[in-house]
Scaffold this motif. Structure first.
Motif, mmCIF file in Angstrom:
data_model
loop_
_atom_site.group_PDB
_atom_site.id
_atom_site.type_symbol
_atom_site.label_atom_id
_atom_site.label_comp_id
_atom_site.label_asym_id
_atom_site.label_seq_id
_atom_site.Cartn_x
_atom_site.Cartn_y
_atom_site.Cartn_z
ATOM 1 N N ASP A 21 1.081 -1.234 0.118
ATOM 2 C CA ASP A 21 0.241 -0.097 0.151
ATOM 3 C C ASP A 21 0.811 1.403 0.068
ATOM 4 O OD1 ASP A 21 -2.131 -1.565 -0.130
ATOM 5 O OD2 ASP A 21 -2.755 -1.259 2.064
ATOM 6 N N CYS A 22 2.029 1.259 0.752
ATOM 7 C CA CYS A 22 2.906 2.220 0.982
ATOM 8 C C CYS A 22 3.418 2.522 -0.218
ATOM 9 C CB CYS A 22 3.977 2.323 1.855
ATOM 10 S SG CYS A 22 4.840 3.480 2.554
ATOM 11 N N ILE A 23 4.045 1.743 -1.111
ATOM 12 C CA ILE A 23 4.469 1.849 -2.424
ATOM 13 C C ILE A 23 3.573 2.478 -3.440
ATOM 14 C CG2 ILE A 23 5.771 0.745 -4.205
ATOM 15 C CD1 ILE A 23 6.958 -1.279 -2.289
ATOM 16 N N ARG A 24 2.311 1.908 -3.357
ATOM 17 C CA ARG A 24 1.322 2.289 -4.321
ATOM 18 C C ARG A 24 1.002 3.720 -4.044
ATOM 19 N NH1 ARG A 24 -0.504 -3.089 -5.112
ATOM 20 N NH2 ARG A 24 0.051 -3.659 -7.161
ATOM 21 N N ARG A 34 3.563 12.392 -11.296
ATOM 22 C CA ARG A 34 2.541 12.822 -12.149
ATOM 23 C C ARG A 34 2.255 11.801 -13.325
ATOM 24 N NH1 ARG A 34 5.150 17.060 -11.814
ATOM 25 N NH2 ARG A 34 4.588 18.978 -10.312
ATOM 26 N N ILE A 35 0.971 11.328 -13.505
ATOM 27 C CA ILE A 35 0.873 10.259 -14.491
ATOM 28 C C ILE A 35 -0.064 10.695 -15.529
ATOM 29 C CG2 ILE A 35 -0.061 7.754 -14.909
ATOM 30 C CD1 ILE A 35 0.545 7.836 -11.668
ATOM 31 N N SER A 36 0.477 10.848 -16.808
ATOM 32 C CA SER A 36 -0.185 11.274 -17.747
ATOM 33 C C SER A 36 -1.278 10.325 -18.415
ATOM 34 C CB SER A 36 0.963 11.647 -19.079
ATOM 35 O OG SER A 36 1.609 10.526 -19.295
ATOM 36 N N SER A 37 -0.873 9.122 -18.481
ATOM 37 C CA SER A 37 -1.727 8.079 -19.283
ATOM 38 C C SER A 37 -2.783 7.773 -18.351
ATOM 39 C CB SER A 37 -1.012 7.078 -19.673
ATOM 40 O OG SER A 37 -0.320 6.476 -18.847
ATOM 41 N N GLY A 38 -2.540 7.778 -16.981
ATOM 42 C CA GLY A 38 -3.385 7.340 -15.805
ATOM 43 C C GLY A 38 -2.934 5.962 -15.381
ATOM 44 N N VAL A 39 -1.768 5.637 -16.047
ATOM 45 C CA VAL A 39 -1.403 4.163 -15.660
ATOM 46 C C VAL A 39 -0.183 4.212 -14.921
ATOM 47 C CG1 VAL A 39 -0.432 1.820 -16.582
ATOM 48 C CG2 VAL A 39 -2.384 3.111 -17.745
ATOM 49 N N GLU A 40 -0.122 3.500 -13.648
ATOM 50 C CA GLU A 40 0.964 3.614 -12.593
ATOM 51 C C GLU A 40 2.112 2.754 -13.290
ATOM 52 O OE1 GLU A 40 -0.330 2.738 -8.684
ATOM 53 O OE2 GLU A 40 -2.099 4.037 -9.046
ATOM 54 N N GLY A 41 1.559 1.584 -13.790
ATOM 55 C CA GLY A 41 2.679 0.696 -14.477
ATOM 56 C C GLY A 41 3.020 -0.183 -13.442
ATOM 57 N N ILE A 42 2.545 -0.651 -12.201
ATOM 58 C CA ILE A 42 3.113 -1.525 -11.166
ATOM 59 C C ILE A 42 2.484 -2.844 -11.841
ATOM 60 C CG2 ILE A 42 3.203 -2.223 -8.958
ATOM 61 C CD1 ILE A 42 3.253 0.541 -8.098
ATOM 62 N N ILE A 75 15.900 -12.709 7.928
ATOM 63 C CA ILE A 75 15.998 -12.396 9.520
ATOM 64 C C ILE A 75 16.448 -10.779 9.564
ATOM 65 C CG2 ILE A 75 17.188 -12.585 11.664
ATOM 66 C CD1 ILE A 75 17.815 -15.592 10.744
ATOM 67 N N ASP A 76 17.221 -10.320 8.975
ATOM 68 C CA ASP A 76 17.824 -9.061 9.031
ATOM 69 C C ASP A 76 17.582 -8.271 7.587
ATOM 70 O OD1 ASP A 76 19.311 -10.478 7.408
ATOM 71 O OD2 ASP A 76 21.226 -9.813 8.218
ATOM 72 N N LEU A 77 16.842 -8.471 6.663
ATOM 73 C CA LEU A 77 16.852 -7.989 5.545
ATOM 74 C C LEU A 77 15.291 -8.230 4.885
ATOM 75 C CD1 LEU A 77 18.085 -6.536 2.941
ATOM 76 C CD2 LEU A 77 18.495 -8.637 2.043
ATOM 77 N N ILE A 78 14.492 -7.018 4.439
ATOM 78 C CA ILE A 78 13.369 -7.059 3.669
ATOM 79 C C ILE A 78 13.837 -6.536 2.224
ATOM 80 C CG2 ILE A 78 11.082 -6.317 3.354
ATOM 81 C CD1 ILE A 78 10.775 -5.817 6.267
ATOM 82 N N GLN A 79 13.678 -7.593 1.310
ATOM 83 C CA GLN A 79 13.948 -7.281 -0.206
ATOM 84 C C GLN A 79 12.605 -7.198 -0.808
ATOM 85 O OE1 GLN A 79 17.051 -7.185 -1.787
ATOM 86 N NE2 GLN A 79 15.896 -6.579 -3.651
ATOM 87 N N VAL A 80 12.616 -5.937 -1.405
ATOM 88 C CA VAL A 80 11.125 -5.748 -2.150
ATOM 89 C C VAL A 80 11.472 -5.400 -3.752
ATOM 90 C CG1 VAL A 80 9.243 -4.152 -2.477
ATOM 91 C CG2 VAL A 80 10.173 -4.445 -0.184
ATOM 92 N N ILE A 81 10.803 -6.031 -4.746
ATOM 93 C CA ILE A 81 11.269 -5.853 -6.026
ATOM 94 C C ILE A 81 9.944 -5.355 -6.826
ATOM 95 C CG2 ILE A 81 11.998 -6.888 -8.205
ATOM 96 C CD1 ILE A 81 13.415 -9.139 -6.258
ATOM 97 N N ILE A 82 9.941 -4.404 -7.225
ATOM 98 C CA ILE A 82 8.743 -3.681 -7.814
ATOM 99 C C ILE A 82 9.022 -3.967 -9.359
ATOM 100 C CG2 ILE A 82 7.483 -1.702 -8.315
ATOM 101 C CD1 ILE A 82 8.997 -0.553 -5.668
#
Length: 219
Positions: free
Chosen positions: A41-44, A52-60, A69-76
């Motif tokens: 949610d935070c990323i979106r 500013r999105i011209s086409s209305g598409v965020e593209g995610i 244990i010590d790392l959170i890896q997020v790939i968008i």
């Protein structure tokens, strides 16, 4: 009668992987799940607010989360990563700070990476955003569906089905309209099918968009 199952969950372990990879004890599982939802949610929200999105598409297309244990890896996975990378060079670091603040994870490092998808319109999430943008601008739903199908055909997919439900064109009675092009074998587990459901708030009420894309079949 026909029981509908989510095509992604139906194919888990065959040709579909999980979007979140981590292990937790049963009593901590719900916390991990909520944490994942917060990250997504935070990323979106960040992308909606700051770009500013011209086409209305965020593209995610999708957000993958891997936790150690010590790392959170997020790939968008993005169709148009220029939106995020251009402009301010420190955008990704800023996004990282935002997510860390939201999670307040002290003893874990957060790492965010952005990956580009080759055919953005071959992905149902990006296509659903495109249709949602059209419906908000009061384009007729049939036109929006046909345009979406054209875009997918250019991306080189085997088949697509699009369904819109709700108060279409502001009619009093809600109904379901759908359109299919090519073949979409939902019963075949070998067939790799991408699916997404997306809600869009129009001035008449909420419409639901569902998209099934048949990518290819494994032999």
């Amino acid at each position: 009668m026909g029981q509908k199952i989510n095509p992604l969950g139906f194919r888990l372990g065959a040709n579909q992987g999980h979007h979140s990879l981590w292990f937790a004890q049963p009593q901590n599982y719900s916390e991990g799940l909520q944490e994942d939802q917060k990250i997504r949610d935070c990323i979106r929200n960040y992308i909606q607010k700051n770009i500013r999105i011209s086409s209305g598409v965020e593209g995610i297309a999708c957000i993958e989360i891997q936790k150690r244990i010590d790392l959170i890896q997020v790939i968008i996975y993005m169709g148009f990563p220029k939106l995020l990378i251009e402009g301010r060079p420190r955008r990704i670091e800023e996004l990282q700070m935002n997510v860390q603040k939201e999670l307040n994870c002290v003893n874990r490092k957060l790492n965010i990476a952005v990956t580009r998808i080759t055919n953005p319109y071959g992905h149902p999430n990006i296509l659903a955003e495109f249709i949602a943008g059209q419906l908000k601008n009061r384009v007729s739903f049939r036109k929006a569906m046909k345009k979406a199908i054209e875009l997918t055909e250019q991306a080189g997919t085997e088949g697509i089905q699009v369904q819109i439900a709700g108060r279409i064109d502001g009619k009093e009675i809600a109904r379901v309209e759908w359109i299919r092009e090519g073949r979409v074998p939902l019963q075949t587990i070998r067939a790799k099918i991408d699916y997404c459901s997306y809600t869009v708030g129009t001035i008449y009420g909420v419409l639901g968009i569902k998209i099934w894309i048949f990518v290819d079949e494994e032999e």
